[in-house]
Design a protein around this motif. Structure first.
Motif, short mmCIF file in Angstrom:
data_model
loop_
_atom_site.label_atom_id
_atom_site.label_comp_id
_atom_site.label_asym_id
_atom_site.label_seq_id
_atom_site.Cartn_x
_atom_site.Cartn_y
_atom_site.Cartn_z
N TYR A 49 30.80 -21.77 37.30
CA TYR A 49 30.49 -22.94 38.11
C TYR A 49 29.12 -22.84 38.78
O TYR A 49 28.69 -23.77 39.45
CB TYR A 49 31.56 -23.14 39.18
CG TYR A 49 32.85 -23.71 38.64
CD1 TYR A 49 33.05 -25.08 38.60
CD2 TYR A 49 33.86 -22.88 38.16
CE1 TYR A 49 34.23 -25.62 38.11
CE2 TYR A 49 35.03 -23.41 37.66
CZ TYR A 49 35.22 -24.77 37.63
OH TYR A 49 36.37 -25.30 37.13
N ASP A 50 28.46 -21.70 38.61
CA ASP A 50 27.13 -21.50 39.17
C ASP A 50 26.09 -21.66 38.07
O ASP A 50 25.62 -22.76 37.78
CB ASP A 50 27.06 -20.12 39.83
CG ASP A 50 25.77 -19.91 40.61
OD1 ASP A 50 24.91 -20.81 40.62
OD2 ASP A 50 25.60 -18.83 41.20
N ILE A 51 25.74 -20.58 37.40
CA ILE A 51 24.78 -20.63 36.30
C ILE A 51 25.33 -21.41 35.12
O ILE A 51 24.61 -22.13 34.42
CB ILE A 51 24.39 -19.21 35.87
CG1 ILE A 51 23.66 -18.51 37.01
CG2 ILE A 51 23.50 -19.25 34.63
CD1 ILE A 51 22.40 -19.20 37.47
N GLY A 52 26.63 -21.29 34.87
CA GLY A 52 27.23 -21.96 33.72
C GLY A 52 27.02 -23.46 33.75
O GLY A 52 26.75 -24.09 32.71
N VAL A 53 27.14 -24.08 34.92
CA VAL A 53 26.94 -25.52 35.05
C VAL A 53 25.53 -25.89 34.61
O VAL A 53 25.32 -26.90 33.92
CB VAL A 53 27.18 -25.96 36.51
CG1 VAL A 53 26.77 -27.40 36.71
CG2 VAL A 53 28.65 -25.78 36.87
N HIS A 54 24.54 -25.08 34.97
CA HIS A 54 23.15 -25.36 34.59
C HIS A 54 22.97 -25.26 33.07
O HIS A 54 22.35 -26.13 32.45
CB HIS A 54 22.21 -24.38 35.28
CG HIS A 54 21.99 -24.65 36.72
ND1 HIS A 54 21.57 -25.87 37.20
CD2 HIS A 54 22.12 -23.84 37.82
CE1 HIS A 54 21.45 -25.81 38.52
NE2 HIS A 54 21.78 -24.60 38.91
N LEU A 55 23.47 -24.19 32.48
CA LEU A 55 23.28 -23.98 31.05
C LEU A 55 23.95 -25.06 30.22
O LEU A 55 23.39 -25.56 29.24
CB LEU A 55 23.80 -22.60 30.64
CG LEU A 55 23.13 -21.38 31.28
CD1 LEU A 55 23.66 -20.10 30.67
CD2 LEU A 55 21.62 -21.45 31.13
N ILE A 56 25.17 -25.44 30.61
CA ILE A 56 25.89 -26.49 29.89
C ILE A 56 25.16 -27.82 30.04
O ILE A 56 25.02 -28.59 29.08
CB ILE A 56 27.34 -26.59 30.40
CG1 ILE A 56 28.11 -25.31 30.04
CG2 ILE A 56 28.03 -27.81 29.81
CD1 ILE A 56 29.46 -25.19 30.71
N ASP A 57 24.68 -28.11 31.25
CA ASP A 57 23.95 -29.35 31.47
C ASP A 57 22.66 -29.40 30.65
O ASP A 57 22.32 -30.45 30.09
CB ASP A 57 23.63 -29.49 32.96
CG ASP A 57 22.82 -30.75 33.26
OD1 ASP A 57 23.39 -31.85 33.14
OD2 ASP A 57 21.62 -30.62 33.59
N GLN A 58 21.94 -28.28 30.58
CA GLN A 58 20.72 -28.24 29.78
C GLN A 58 21.02 -28.53 28.30
O GLN A 58 20.34 -29.33 27.66
CB GLN A 58 20.04 -26.89 29.92
CG GLN A 58 19.37 -26.68 31.27
CD GLN A 58 18.69 -25.31 31.36
OE1 GLN A 58 18.99 -24.41 30.58
NE2 GLN A 58 17.78 -25.17 32.30
N THR B 140 25.23 -21.50 21.76
CA THR B 140 25.82 -20.36 22.46
C THR B 140 25.17 -20.22 23.83
O THR B 140 23.94 -20.09 23.93
CB THR B 140 25.63 -19.06 21.68
OG1 THR B 140 26.22 -19.19 20.37
CG2 THR B 140 26.28 -17.89 22.40
N LEU B 141 25.97 -20.26 24.87
CA LEU B 141 25.48 -20.14 26.24
C LEU B 141 26.17 -18.95 26.89
O LEU B 141 27.39 -18.81 26.81
CB LEU B 141 25.79 -21.42 27.03
CG LEU B 141 25.41 -22.74 26.36
CD1 LEU B 141 25.97 -23.91 27.16
CD2 LEU B 141 23.90 -22.86 26.20
N SER B 142 25.40 -18.08 27.54
CA SER B 142 26.02 -16.91 28.15
C SER B 142 25.28 -16.48 29.40
O SER B 142 24.10 -16.78 29.59
CB SER B 142 26.06 -15.75 27.15
OG SER B 142 24.76 -15.24 26.89
N ALA B 143 26.00 -15.77 30.25
CA ALA B 143 25.41 -15.23 31.48
C ALA B 143 26.29 -14.11 32.00
O ALA B 143 27.49 -14.04 31.69
CB ALA B 143 25.25 -16.31 32.54
N GLY B 144 25.68 -13.21 32.76
CA GLY B 144 26.47 -12.26 33.54
C GLY B 144 26.50 -10.83 33.09
O GLY B 144 27.37 -10.08 33.52
N ARG B 145 25.58 -10.40 32.22
CA ARG B 145 25.61 -8.99 31.83
C ARG B 145 25.26 -8.11 33.02
O ARG B 145 24.47 -8.46 33.87
CB ARG B 145 24.63 -8.73 30.68
CG ARG B 145 25.06 -9.37 29.38
CD ARG B 145 24.17 -8.90 28.23
NE ARG B 145 24.60 -9.48 26.98
CZ ARG B 145 24.15 -10.62 26.49
NH1 ARG B 145 23.27 -11.31 27.18
NH2 ARG B 145 24.58 -11.09 25.34
#
Length: 354
Positions: free
Chosen positions: A179-188, A228-233
């Protein structure tokens, strides 16, 4: 937007944390179309220090008075839906920080309220204006690289420990990395490719101290492409290659280096530094002229003793463990480039200048 006051749009800002202070207030203040009139802060007076003309209020309801046209909601996630709903029912236009809601049902209900009340509802998706994203979008829109079959976007923030924001540390519905970075990546991705045909996701909690999802891969499938969208490593590194560093010095004139993630090396018995390559049985200390030859190179390492001490609170080079200082000096001697900055943690104050 219909203005209650005929000259400028009068704004009530709810919240003056990171987003309100740095992402909302400065733009509202500098744009002559807006009048930042009120700021809702529960206990502090921080906005008054930067904008002496604003009126600080202690309740959200005080933003819903007749002298306010637009309410900007920049509060923690759990308050977005209720505050947006309350403001629109009071006849206010609403601009809310992402995520607008934690479920699609809640988001649709807010849209229905906006329609019924005849007010505008918008979401703050500021990363649609990031320079790197706009460049990628332009390349795709202008068909500069042909047909897109696969698109990958990573946002890998290297962090340790819990969030310093209590509401994020506590977690809850709609509060995690998706809901933080994921929202941005999906919106982009949506702004470039539109609505996908299918959506799949791999959501994980990797770190013990996390309050929710801290790693994700989201897959958007279209008829002719996969996104493919990813975050959090987690914070991690590989062994240093000084051959590449020396090449960089030759071609670009590098005079100083910044060594980051030094704290991640804590706990290794031995540390490796690549100082040369083995190309078909021959030792070389330069990058070959062809990619084909480069692909056959194998790294030649030297080994240094590691350290076990926690270095995350160290403020000067002299206070580092002896083996850590030796590691830094070896990089300088091997590359011929002075190291002027060392980071011993993810925060800005965990930086040592030499």
């Amino acid at each position: 937007m219909e203005k209650i006051n005929n000259d400028r749009i009068c704004v009530g800002l709810a919240g003056f944390g990171l987003s309100g202070r740095f992402f909302q207030a400065p733009f509202l203040h500098s744009d002559t179309r807006f009048n930042l009139k009120k700021v809702y802060e529960r206990t502090s007076n921080n906005s008054k220090q930067e904008y002496p003309e604003v009126e600080i209020v202690r309740s959200f309801e005080e933003l819903l008075t007749t002298d306010i046209d637009l309410v900007v909601i920049s509060t923690p996630n759990p308050y977005h839906v209720s505050m947006a709903s309350q403001a629109m029912k009071a006849g206010k236009h609403v601009f809310v920080e992402k995520p607008i809601a934690s479920t699609s049902k809640e988001a649709r209900e807010l849209c229905e309220i906006a329609k019924n009340e005849k007010v505008l509802l918008s979401v703050y998706q500021n990363r649609r204006f990031d320079g790197d994203f706009l460049t990628v979008k332009k390349i795709i829109d202008e068909n500069l690289i042909g047909e897109i079959l696969d698109y990958e976007c990573h946002f890998d923030r290297f962090v340790t420990g819990k969030s310093k924001k209590q509401w994020k540390a506590d977690g809850g519905k709609g509060i995690d990395l998706l809901y933080d970075i994921g929202v941005h990546l999906i919106d982009q991705a949506y702004s470039i490719f539109g609505m996908p045909d299918e959506v799949y996701a791999d959501l994980r909690k990797q770190r013990d101290e996390s309050s929710g999802i801290d790693n994700f891969q989201v897959y958007l499938y279209y008829k002719d492409k996969k996104i493919t969208l990813s975050a959090g490593r987690e914070r991690r590194i590989g062994w240093l290659d000084t051959v590449i560093l020396k090449h960089g010095k030759r071609v670009s004139g590098i005079t100083n280096l910044a060594v980051t993630l030094l704290d991640v090396l804590t706990g290794f018995d031995k540390l490796k530094i690549c100082v040369a390559y083995n190309l078909d049985g021959k030792k070389i200390e330069f990058i070959p002229s062809t990619i084909e030859e480069f692909s056959r190179c194998e790294p030649i390492y030297i080994e240094l003793d590691g350290w076990m001490e926690d270095i995350t609170q160290i403020k000067s080079f002299d206070d580092l463990p002896d083996n850590a200082k030796k590691y830094i000096k070896t990089i300088e001697l091997t590359t011929g480039i002075k190291i002027s900055i060392i980071s011993v943690g993810p925060n800005r104050n965990q930086t040592i200048e030499i």
